[in-house]
Motif scaffolding. Structure first.
Motif, PDB file in Angstrom:
ATOM      1  N   GLY A  27      17.418 178.430  61.708  1.00 33.44           N
ATOM      2  CA  GLY A  27      17.677 177.520  62.808  1.00 33.44           C
ATOM      3  C   GLY A  27      18.152 178.232  64.057  1.00 33.44           C
ATOM      4  O   GLY A  27      18.511 179.415  64.036  1.00 33.44           O
ATOM      5  N   ILE A  28      18.156 177.515  65.163  1.00 32.61           N
ATOM      6  CA  ILE A  28      18.606 178.056  66.440  1.00 32.61           C
ATOM      7  C   ILE A  28      19.634 177.125  67.067  1.00 32.61           C
ATOM      8  O   ILE A  28      19.619 175.914  66.852  1.00 32.61           O
ATOM      9  CB  ILE A  28      17.436 178.274  67.420  1.00 32.61           C
ATOM     10  CG1 ILE A  28      16.681 176.966  67.672  1.00 32.61           C
ATOM     11  CG2 ILE A  28      16.499 179.356  66.906  1.00 32.61           C
ATOM     12  CD1 ILE A  28      15.577 177.081  68.705  1.00 32.61           C
ATOM     13  N   HIS A  29      20.543 177.722  67.818  1.00 36.67           N
ATOM     14  CA  HIS A  29      21.594 176.977  68.515  1.00 36.67           C
ATOM     15  C   HIS A  29      21.420 177.243  69.999  1.00 36.67           C
ATOM     16  O   HIS A  29      21.481 178.391  70.452  1.00 36.67           O
ATOM     17  CB  HIS A  29      22.974 177.437  68.043  1.00 36.67           C
ATOM     18  CG  HIS A  29      24.107 176.663  68.638  1.00 36.67           C
ATOM     19  ND1 HIS A  29      24.366 175.351  68.314  1.00 36.67           N
ATOM     20  CD2 HIS A  29      25.054 177.017  69.557  1.00 36.67           C
ATOM     21  CE1 HIS A  29      25.426 174.927  68.980  1.00 36.67           C
ATOM     22  NE2 HIS A  29      25.854 175.910  69.743  1.00 36.67           N
ATOM     23  N   LEU A  30      21.193 176.188  70.779  1.00 36.90           N
ATOM     24  CA  LEU A  30      20.859 176.339  72.190  1.00 36.90           C
ATOM     25  C   LEU A  30      22.091 176.240  73.071  1.00 36.90           C
ATOM     26  O   LEU A  30      22.921 175.347  72.908  1.00 36.90           O
ATOM     27  CB  LEU A  30      19.857 175.263  72.606  1.00 36.90           C
ATOM     28  CG  LEU A  30      18.562 175.188  71.802  1.00 36.90           C
ATOM     29  CD1 LEU A  30      17.689 174.056  72.315  1.00 36.90           C
ATOM     30  CD2 LEU A  30      17.805 176.510  71.845  1.00 36.90           C
ATOM     31  N   GLN A  31      22.197 177.182  74.008  1.00 36.05           N
ATOM     32  CA  GLN A  31      23.192 177.081  75.069  1.00 36.05           C
ATOM     33  C   GLN A  31      22.442 176.886  76.374  1.00 36.05           C
ATOM     34  O   GLN A  31      21.506 177.619  76.682  1.00 36.05           O
ATOM     35  CB  GLN A  31      24.072 178.329  75.135  1.00 36.05           C
ATOM     36  CG  GLN A  31      25.153 178.334  74.073  1.00 36.05           C
ATOM     37  CD  GLN A  31      26.229 179.366  74.354  1.00 36.05           C
ATOM     38  OE1 GLN A  31      25.923 180.449  74.830  1.00 36.05           O
ATOM     39  NE2 GLN A  31      27.470 179.038  74.053  1.00 36.05           N
ATOM     40  N   LEU A  32      22.865 175.893  77.154  1.00 34.04           N
ATOM     41  CA  LEU A  32      22.107 175.461  78.317  1.00 34.04           C
ATOM     42  C   LEU A  32      22.773 175.917  79.609  1.00 34.04           C
ATOM     43  O   LEU A  32      23.967 175.698  79.819  1.00 34.04           O
ATOM     44  CB  LEU A  32      21.976 173.932  78.311  1.00 34.04           C
ATOM     45  CG  LEU A  32      21.451 173.307  77.013  1.00 34.04           C
ATOM     46  CD1 LEU A  32      21.362 171.789  77.160  1.00 34.04           C
ATOM     47  CD2 LEU A  32      20.102 173.890  76.622  1.00 34.04           C
ATOM     48  N   TYR A  33      21.958 176.525  80.468  1.00 35.63           N
ATOM     49  CA  TYR A  33      22.401 177.002  81.773  1.00 35.63           C
ATOM     50  C   TYR A  33      21.546 176.326  82.836  1.00 35.63           C
ATOM     51  O   TYR A  33      20.313 176.413  82.803  1.00 35.63           O
ATOM     52  CB  TYR A  33      22.255 178.522  81.878  1.00 35.63           C
ATOM     53  CG  TYR A  33      23.115 179.280  80.893  1.00 35.63           C
ATOM     54  CD1 TYR A  33      24.324 179.835  81.280  1.00 35.63           C
ATOM     55  CD2 TYR A  33      22.708 179.432  79.566  1.00 35.63           C
ATOM     56  CE1 TYR A  33      25.120 180.522  80.376  1.00 35.63           C
ATOM     57  CE2 TYR A  33      23.500 180.113  78.647  1.00 35.63           C
ATOM     58  CZ  TYR A  33      24.707 180.649  79.060  1.00 35.63           C
ATOM     59  OH  TYR A  33      25.488 181.321  78.160  1.00 35.63           O
ATOM     60  N   PHE A  34      22.193 175.657  83.796  1.00 40.93           N
ATOM     61  CA  PHE A  34      21.481 174.899  84.812  1.00 40.93           C
ATOM     62  C   PHE A  34      21.804 175.436  86.203  1.00 40.93           C
ATOM     63  O   PHE A  34      22.973 175.630  86.543  1.00 40.93           O
ATOM     64  CB  PHE A  34      21.882 173.421  84.764  1.00 40.93           C
ATOM     65  CG  PHE A  34      21.532 172.732  83.475  1.00 40.93           C
ATOM     66  CD1 PHE A  34      20.254 172.236  83.256  1.00 40.93           C
ATOM     67  CD2 PHE A  34      22.484 172.572  82.477  1.00 40.93           C
ATOM     68  CE1 PHE A  34      19.933 171.597  82.073  1.00 40.93           C
ATOM     69  CE2 PHE A  34      22.178 171.932  81.286  1.00 40.93           C
ATOM     70  CZ  PHE A  34      20.895 171.442  81.086  1.00 40.93           C
ATOM     71  N   ASN A  35      20.764 175.623  86.988  1.00 36.38           N
ATOM     72  CA  ASN A  35      20.970 176.021  88.374  1.00 36.38           C
ATOM     73  C   ASN A  35      21.648 174.883  89.139  1.00 36.38           C
ATOM     74  O   ASN A  35      21.258 173.716  89.006  1.00 36.38           O
ATOM     75  CB  ASN A  35      19.631 176.374  89.020  1.00 36.38           C
ATOM     76  CG  ASN A  35      19.798 176.987  90.399  1.00 36.38           C
ATOM     77  OD1 ASN A  35      20.108 176.302  91.362  1.00 36.38           O
ATOM     78  ND2 ASN A  35      19.575 178.282  90.492  1.00 36.38           N
ATOM     79  N   LYS A  36      22.619 175.219  89.949  1.00 34.33           N
ATOM     80  CA  LYS A  36      23.397 174.212  90.669  1.00 34.33           C
ATOM     81  C   LYS A  36      22.560 173.428  91.675  1.00 34.33           C
ATOM     82  O   LYS A  36      22.961 172.349  92.127  1.00 34.33           O
ATOM     83  CB  LYS A  36      24.579 174.860  91.382  1.00 34.33           C
ATOM     84  CG  LYS A  36      24.169 175.866  92.462  1.00 34.33           C
ATOM     85  CD  LYS A  36      25.377 176.575  93.043  1.00 34.33           C
ATOM     86  CE  LYS A  36      24.951 177.605  94.097  1.00 34.33           C
ATOM     87  NZ  LYS A  36      26.129 178.333  94.631  1.00 34.33           N
ATOM     88  N   SER A  37      21.370 173.958  92.042  1.00 30.75           N
ATOM     89  CA  SER A  37      20.509 173.285  93.008  1.00 30.75           C
ATOM     90  C   SER A  37      19.617 172.227  92.370  1.00 30.75           C
ATOM     91  O   SER A  37      18.927 171.488  93.086  1.00 30.75           O
ATOM     92  CB  SER A  37      19.639 174.304  93.748  1.00 30.75           C
ATOM     93  OG  SER A  37      20.442 175.202  94.490  1.00 30.75           O
TER      94      SER A  37
END
Length: 233
Positions: free
Chosen positions: A193-203
Motif C-alpha cells: 500500500g501507499i500513504h499519500l501526503q498532499l502538497y498544494f500550490n498556494k495559487s
C-alpha cells in the motif's frame, strides 16, 4: 425546515447585504445532508486587503460546521481563515462536542443540489518550502523517489500539485487527469500500500483544490491512505 432553504436565505442576506458567494462544484458527493449545523462564509471581496471577507458570527462550537468558501479565492487567501476557525473549535474549553464535524459546502452538479466534503481532521500547514520539506519530514526527495529499486513497506508518497493543473511524483510531472492511473501504478509496485501526503500550490483556486480532494477521496482503499496533514507551499 431543510437546511438547503436556510442556506439560500443566509447567502442572500448575510451581513444585511446582498453578496454573491460562488460555491465550488463537485460531482457525486458522499455526503448530501448534514443536520444540526451552523454556517460560516468566506466571501470573495476585492475591497479587502486579502480579497476575503469572513463571516463566522453564527458559528456554534457544538454543532456541525458548514464552511462556505467562494470558489474564486486562492488557497493563499482562504486557508488562513479556515485555520482560524479550526483552531477556535479545537481550542474550545466549554460546550465541546467531540462528534461535531466540519464540512465544506459544495454544489453537487450530479444531483443539482448541495453536497458536502468533510475536513474535520485535516491540519493545514502553511508557507511550506517545497525544496526543504522532504528532508524535514525524512521523506525521499523529488529527485530520487522514483529511482528506488522497488518499495519494501508501505511507502509515503508526496503528491505535489502545482498551479497549472498538474501534479508531480518524483521527477515526473503529469496532468491531473492521469492521477488515478499513476496511483494504480504505485500500488502495483507496492502491494502493501501507499500513504499519500498532499502538497498544494498556494495559487490554486479553491475550486481546483476541491476538485483534487474529491478525486483523491474517491481513490481511498485498502491500498491507498491519505495523510491528515496537508501542506500549502
Amino acid at each position: 425546515m431543510r437546511y438547503i432553504y436556510l442556506l439560500t436565505i443566509l447567502l442572500l442576506f448575510s451581513c444585511n447585504n446582498e453578496r454573491t458567494l460562488l460555491l465550488p462544484e463537485i460531482e457525486n458527493a458522499t455526503v448530501t445532508e448534514v443536520l444540526d449545523v451552523s454556517p460560516a462564509y468566506i466571501f470573495y471581496d476585492e475591497t479587502e486587503p486579502d480579497s476575503t471577507l469572513l463571516n463566522r458570527k453564527n458559528l456554534i462550537s457544538t454543532t456541525n460546521w458548514l464552511v462556505n468558501v467562494d470558489k474564486r479565492l486562492t488557497l493563499k487567501q482562504a486557508i488562513p481563515k479556515i485555520i482560524m476557525m479550526q483552531e477556535k473549535k479545537r481550542n474550545a474549553k466549554m460546550h465541546k462536542n467531540e462528534d461535531a464535524k466540519n464540512y465544506f459546502t459544495c454544489n453537487d452538479t450530479s444531483i443539482q443540489n448541495l453536497g458536502f466534503l468533510e475536513f474535520t481532521d485535516v491540519v493545514f500547514n502553511e508557507k511550506i518550502k517545497i525544496d526543504t520539506v522532504y528532508h524535514k519530514y525524512n521523506l525521499p526527495t523529488k529527485e530520487n523517489l522514483m529511482s528506488k529499486a522497488g518499495f519494501h513497506a508501505q511507502s509515503t508518497i508526496p503528491l505535489v500539485f502545482d498551479e497549472k493543473n498538474q501534479f508531480q511524483i518524483g521527477k515526473q510531472q503529469f496532468n491531473i487527469d492521469n492521477l488515478k492511473n499513476e496511483l494504480d501504478k504505485l500500488t502495483e509496485i507496492n502491494f502493501i500500500g501507499i500513504h499519500l501526503q498532499l502538497y498544494f500550490n498556494k495559487s490554486l483556486s479553491f475550486q481546483e483544490y476541491i476538485t483534487i480532494k474529491r478525486k483523491i477521496i474517491s481513490y481511498n482503499s485498502d491500498l491507498i491512505s491519505v495523510d491528515f496533514n496537508e501542506y500549502i507551499y
